[in-house]
Scaffold this active site. Structure first.
Site, PDB file in Angstrom:
ATOM      1  CD  GLU A 153     -20.369  11.148 -22.094  1.00  0.00           C
ATOM      2  OE1 GLU A 153     -19.964   9.925 -21.841  1.00  0.00           O
ATOM      3  OE2 GLU A 153     -20.110  12.327 -21.549  1.00  0.00           O
ATOM      4  CD  GLU A 309     -22.206  13.627 -17.704  1.00  0.00           C
ATOM      5  OE1 GLU A 309     -20.998  13.149 -17.896  1.00  0.00           O
ATOM      6  OE2 GLU A 309     -23.071  12.682 -18.265  1.00  0.00           O
ATOM      7  CE  LYS A 358     -14.529   1.257  -5.083  1.00  0.00           C
ATOM      8  NZ  LYS A 358     -15.087   0.609  -6.399  1.00  0.00           N
TER       9      LYS A 358
HETATM   10  C1  GAL Z   1     -19.278  10.654 -18.653  1.00  0.00           C
HETATM   11  C2  GAL Z   1     -20.428   9.782 -18.107  1.00  0.00           C
HETATM   12  C3  GAL Z   1     -20.757   9.860 -16.906  1.00  0.00           C
HETATM   13  C4  GAL Z   1     -19.686   9.771 -15.991  1.00  0.00           C
HETATM   14  C5  GAL Z   1     -18.702  10.613 -16.212  1.00  0.00           C
HETATM   15  C6  GAL Z   1     -17.325  10.508 -15.317  1.00  0.00           C
HETATM   16  O1  GAL Z   1     -18.473  10.591 -19.725  1.00  0.00           O
HETATM   17  O2  GAL Z   1     -21.452  10.442 -18.918  1.00  0.00           O
HETATM   18  O3  GAL Z   1     -21.865   8.941 -16.709  1.00  0.00           O
HETATM   19  O4  GAL Z   1     -19.446   8.288 -16.314  1.00  0.00           O
HETATM   20  O5  GAL Z   1     -18.243  10.542 -17.820  1.00  0.00           O
HETATM   21  O6  GAL Z   1     -16.304  11.353 -15.773  1.00  0.00           O
END
Ligand code: GAL
Length: 673
Positions: A153, A309, A358
Site C-alpha cells: 500500500e 486484501e 490482534k
Molecule cells: C491494510 C494493510 C494490512 C493490514 C490491514 C488491516 O491496509 O495492508 O497489512 O494492516 O490494512 O485492515
C-alpha cells in the site's frame, strides 16, 4: 502494463496474507492443513519480514523462508512473495537515522510501528535494492512463487517527507519539470504574495507556513511525492523483472488512497491488485465496495485483477469496528468477483495474538476453526472453485465516470469556496445513483478515449485541462451524452483559473460558463424545480452565464433563487447536461433518468438493492446477482447458478442476503454507440 503475465494459476486465486513468523513451526503444519480444507491456493508471505530475512545489514537468513515456501508448495499452495520494503528493521533506522521521515511540522518519525523510510534516502533505496536482489536470486525459480508483491500500500501510513534530502530531490524534480525559474514562477503564480524565486535552492517544500501555502506548489508536491513512491517501486520491480520470470504487483487502495495516481501506477505493474475495507460509518458500505472494485478494474484497463486484501469480519482501525454478519463476507467477496476480480484474498490468514492488529478479523479467527467465520471461509473457497470458469471473463459498460487523482489533489486544497463540496462525497453520490439504477460503469481519465461509451458522467472535475475539455466536447459532438456536476472545469493543471472564467473548457459542450459561485451556509437548504418535482439541494448554487444551454431546473430559495440550476445543451450529435448544485442520491434520480433517456440507456426492472454484475466469457456470460435486501428478490434469467448448482428456467428467486452466479447464454449486444 508491463510484460510479465498473470494469471499464473488455474482458476480463481483464493487466500490471504500469511505471516507465520508469528507462530511456532508446528502451527505452520496446522495452517497448511486448514488452508487445504478451506480451498486456499494462494498466500502472500514476507511482506513485513525484513527483520527476519536480514537480521543484520547484509546478512541474510533464508532458512525459515525456504522451509515455508517448500511447505506451501508441497501442499499445492501458490505464493505471492512480498518484498518487505514497507517495513525496514530497527537496525536500519539505528544505522541511518537520517533515513527517517520528517513530517510537515518537522517531527521526525521514529521506529516501533511500520511504514517506509524517506523515499529520498539513498540508504533506503540501496537497502531495498539489496533485499529485492537477494530475494529474486533465492526464489526467482522457486516453483511455489507465482507472483511478486512489492512493498505494501504505497502512500500509507505516510507518503510525504519534508526532510532535507526530499527537499533537494524536489528541487531537482522541479528543475526537470520547468527547466527555468521563469516557467516555475509563471506556473505557480508567485507574483502574488511576493513568492517569486530567483534561485532553485530557495524553492521550499510546502511544509509549515504561516497561512496557506501556494496551492500550485502543493499540487506539484503531490505529484512529486507520487513520483518518488513510484521511483522506489521501480527500483524493486526492475530488479525482479531482470532476475525472475514471475509477474510483479503492488497492492493499491483505489478510492481509499490519496497519494497515488493509480492511472499511472497501473501502467507499472504486471497485474493490478487492490485492498478494500468496508467503511463502517457508512450503512451502505457495499456501494463503496462496488465503486472501489470498478475503479480498480478500470485503472487496469478492464483486465481481471486481484483483490489482495479484505476482511472476513471486523477491522481494528476504525472508530467502531463493525463485525460482518453471516453472509456479508460472501456478498463482499463475490461482488469483487462480479466486478472483475480473479483473485480473492484477505488480511490475514490467522489472527495475531499480539501486536497492533490482534482485534482484526482473520480467516482463522481467535475462536479457531470451529467458528462461523472459518465455516464461511471454507464455503467461499468451495464457491470460488465452483465458479472457476469465470476466470478471464471481462465486463462491458456503456457509461464512464470520470475520475482524476490530480483533480482530487487540487480540489482538496485549502480555501475553496465551500468546505461542503468534497471530491469523494460527490463521486460517491453520483456513483451511488448509477449503482441504485443498476447501471454498470467503468471509470475513465478525462483525457482518455471515451468513444466506446454512450454516457460520460463527470461528478466532480474541478481541475480539467483544456485538452480534457476538448476531449469531452468532441465526445458530445460525436453523439455522446455528458453530464457534469457543479464546480467542474474551474482550474488548469497549475490550479490557475481558466482563461475565459469558471467552466471555460466546457463552454462549448455545456453552452454556459459560471459567472459566480453562490455557496450556501452550512445546513442551509433550497430546492430545485425540476419538471413537476422540487428536488432538495444544499451546499452550492451558481449564477450561470448561459450561452446556448436550455434551462431544465431552477433554484427555489437560497442565494440562487430563481436562477438556472440544471441545464441541457445540444451540440453536434450529442447533448451535455450540467447540474450546478449539490443533489443527493435520491434527488439525482429524476435528472439522471432524463440523462439516460438522452443516452439511449434502458434500465432493467429490478429492486434497487439487487446488484447485478455481468462478466463476459468466451462461451458464456456470468451474471453475479447479490441481494442486499432482507426479502426475496426476483430476476428474469435462464441458466445455471454455479453456487447452488440449480438450473434456473426463466426466473431466479434470491433470498434476502443471498448471492447467485448464473452461467447464461451470451448476451447479444453491440455495446457502445
Ligand atoms: C491494510 C494493510 C494490512 C493490514 C490491514 C488491516 O491496509 O495492508 O497489512 O494492516 O490494512 O485492515
Amino acid at each position: 502494463m508491463t510484460s510479465k503475465n498473470w494469471p499464473a494459476l488455474e482458476g480463481i486465486a483464493y487466500g490471504g496474507d500469511y505471516n507465520p513468523e508469528q507462530w511456532p513451526r508446528e502451527v505452520w503444519d496446522q495452517d497448511v492443513a486448514l488452508m487445504r480444507a478451506a480451498g486456499v491456493n494462494f498466500v502472500s508471505v514476507g511482506i513485513f519480514s525484513w527483520a527476519m530475512l536480514e537480521p543484520k545489514e547484509g546478512l541474510f537468513d533464508f532458512t525459515w523462508m525456504d522451509d515455508l515456501l517448500d511447505l506451501l508448495h508441497a501442499n499445492g499452495i501458490a505464493v505471492d512473495l512480498g518484498t518487505p520494503s514497507v517495513s525496514p528493521p530497527a537496525w536500519f533506522f539505528h544505522a541511518y537515522p537520517e533515513a527517517r521521515v520528517t513530517l510537515k511540522d518537522g517531527t521526525v518519525m521514529g521506529f516501533g510501528s511500520r511504514g517506509m523510510a524517506s523515499h529520498a534516502s539513498p540508504e533506503y533505496r540501496e537497502a531495498i535494492a539489496r533485499m529485492a536482489t537477494a530475494l529474486a536470486d533465492r526464489y526467482g525459480n522457486h516453483p511455489a512463487v507465482v507472483l511478486w508483491h512489492v512493498h505494501n500500500e504505497y502512500g500509507v501510513p505516510v507518503a510525504e517527507d519534508f526532510g532535507p534530502r526530499s527537499v533537494a530531490a524536489w528541487q531537482r524534480w522541479l528543475q526537470r519539470k520547468y527547466e527555468t525559474l521563469d516557467a516555475l514562477n509563471g506556473a505557480w503564480g508567485t507574483a502574488f504574495w511576493g513568492q517569486r524565486y530567483l534561485d532553485w535552492d530557495h524553492v521550499v517544500a510546502p511544509a509549515a507556513t504561516p497561512t496557506i501555502a501556494n496551492p500550485a506548489m502543493k499540487l506539484d508536491w503531490a505529484r512529486f511525492t507520487d513520483d518518488q513512491l513510484r521511483e522506489c517501486f521501480r527500483i524493486e520491480r526492475d530488479i525482479l523483472h531482470e532476475r525472475t520470470s514471475q509477474p510483479v504487483t503492488t497492492n493499491f487502495m483505489a478510492h481509499q488512497s490519496w497519494n497515488t495516481d493509480l492511472w499511472k501506477w497501473a501502467q507499472e505493474v504486471d497485474v493490478v491488485s487492490d485492498d478494500h475495507y468496508l467503511w463502517s460509518p457508512d450503512p451502505d458500505a457495499h456501494v463503496g465496495l462496488a465503486l472501489s472494485a470498478d475503479l480498480t478494474r478500470s485503472v487496469g484497463g478492464g483486465k481481471p485483477w486481484i483483490l489482495m486484501e479484505h476482511s472476513t469480519s471486523a477491522v481494528n482501525w476504525q472508530g467502531h469496528n463493525i463485525a460482518k454478519r453471516p453472509g456479508e463476507m460472501r456478498r463482499n467477496a463475490l461482488t469483487h468477483l462480479g466486478r472483475g476480480a480473479d483473485g480473492i484474498a484477505f488480511f490475514q490468514w490467522r489472527a495475531s495474538r499480539s501486536g497492533a492488529e490482534k482485534f482484526h478479523s482473520a480467516m482463522v479467527p481467535h475462536a479457531g476453526q470451529n467458528s462461523r467465520i472459518f465455516r464461511e471461509v471454507t464455503q467461499l473457497g468451495q464457491h470460488l472453485k465452483d465458479v472457476a470458469e469465470i476466470q478471464g471473463a471481462t465486463t462491458k459498460a456503456d457509461v464512464a465516470v470520470l475520475y482524476d487523482w490530480e483533480s482530487l489533489w487540487a480540489h482538496d486544497l485549502e480555501w475553496r469556496p465551500s468546505d461542503d463540496m468534497q471530491f469523494r462525497e460527490r463521486m460517491r453520490a453520483y456513483y451511488e445513483r448509477l449503482w441504485r439504477d443498476g447501471v454498470q460503469v467503468d471509470f475513465a481519465h478525462p483525457e482518455a478515449d471515451l468513444s466506446q461509451y454512450r454516457l460520460v458522467v463527470a461528478p466532480t472535475s474541478y481541475l480539467l485541462t483544456a485538452s480534457a475539455g476538448r476531449n469531452l466536447t468532441q465526445f458530445v459532438q460525436n453523439g455522446g451524452t455528458l453530464v457534469v456536476g457543479a464546480f467542474s472545469g474551474i482550474v488548469n493543471e497549475f490550479d490557475a483559473v481558466h482563461e475565459g472564467g469558471f467552466g471555460a473548457p466546457l463552454k462549448e459542450a455545456l453552452g454556459l460558463t459560471i459567472e459566480e459561485f453562490l455557496p450556501l451556509r452550512s445546513g442551509e437548504t433550497c430546492a430545485v424545480h425540476y419538471g413537476a418535482e422540487a428536488l432538495p439541494s444544499d451546499a452550492w448554487a451558481e449564477d450561470l452565464a448561459l450561452a446556448g444551454a436550455e434551462v431544465r431546473g431552477t433554484f427555489d430559495g437560497g442565494p440562487g433563487d430563481g436562477l438556472p440550476a440544471i441545464t441541457r445543451h445540444s451540440l453536434g450529435d450529442g447533448q451535455a447536461w450540467y447540474v450546478g448544485t449539490r443533489l443527493g442520491v435520491t434527488a439525482l434520480a429524476p435528472v439522471l433518468a432524463d440523462v439516460y433517456a438522452d443516452a439511449g440507456i434502458t434500465l432493467l426492472d429490478r429492486p434497487e438493492t439487487l446488484e447485478i454484475m455481468t462478466r463476459h466469457g468466451e462461451t458464456y456470460d456470468f451474471v453475479v446477482v447479490c441481494n442486499h435486501a432482507n426479502d426475496d428478490a426476483h430476476l428474469s434469467i435462464t441458466g445455471t447458478d454455479l453456487l447452488s448448482g440449480t438450473e434456473i428456467d426463466g426466473q431466479l428467486t434470491l433470498a434476502g442476503g443471498d448471492v447467485a452466479v448464473v452461467r447464461t447464454a451470451k448476451e447479444e449486444r453491440g455495446g457502445g454507440r
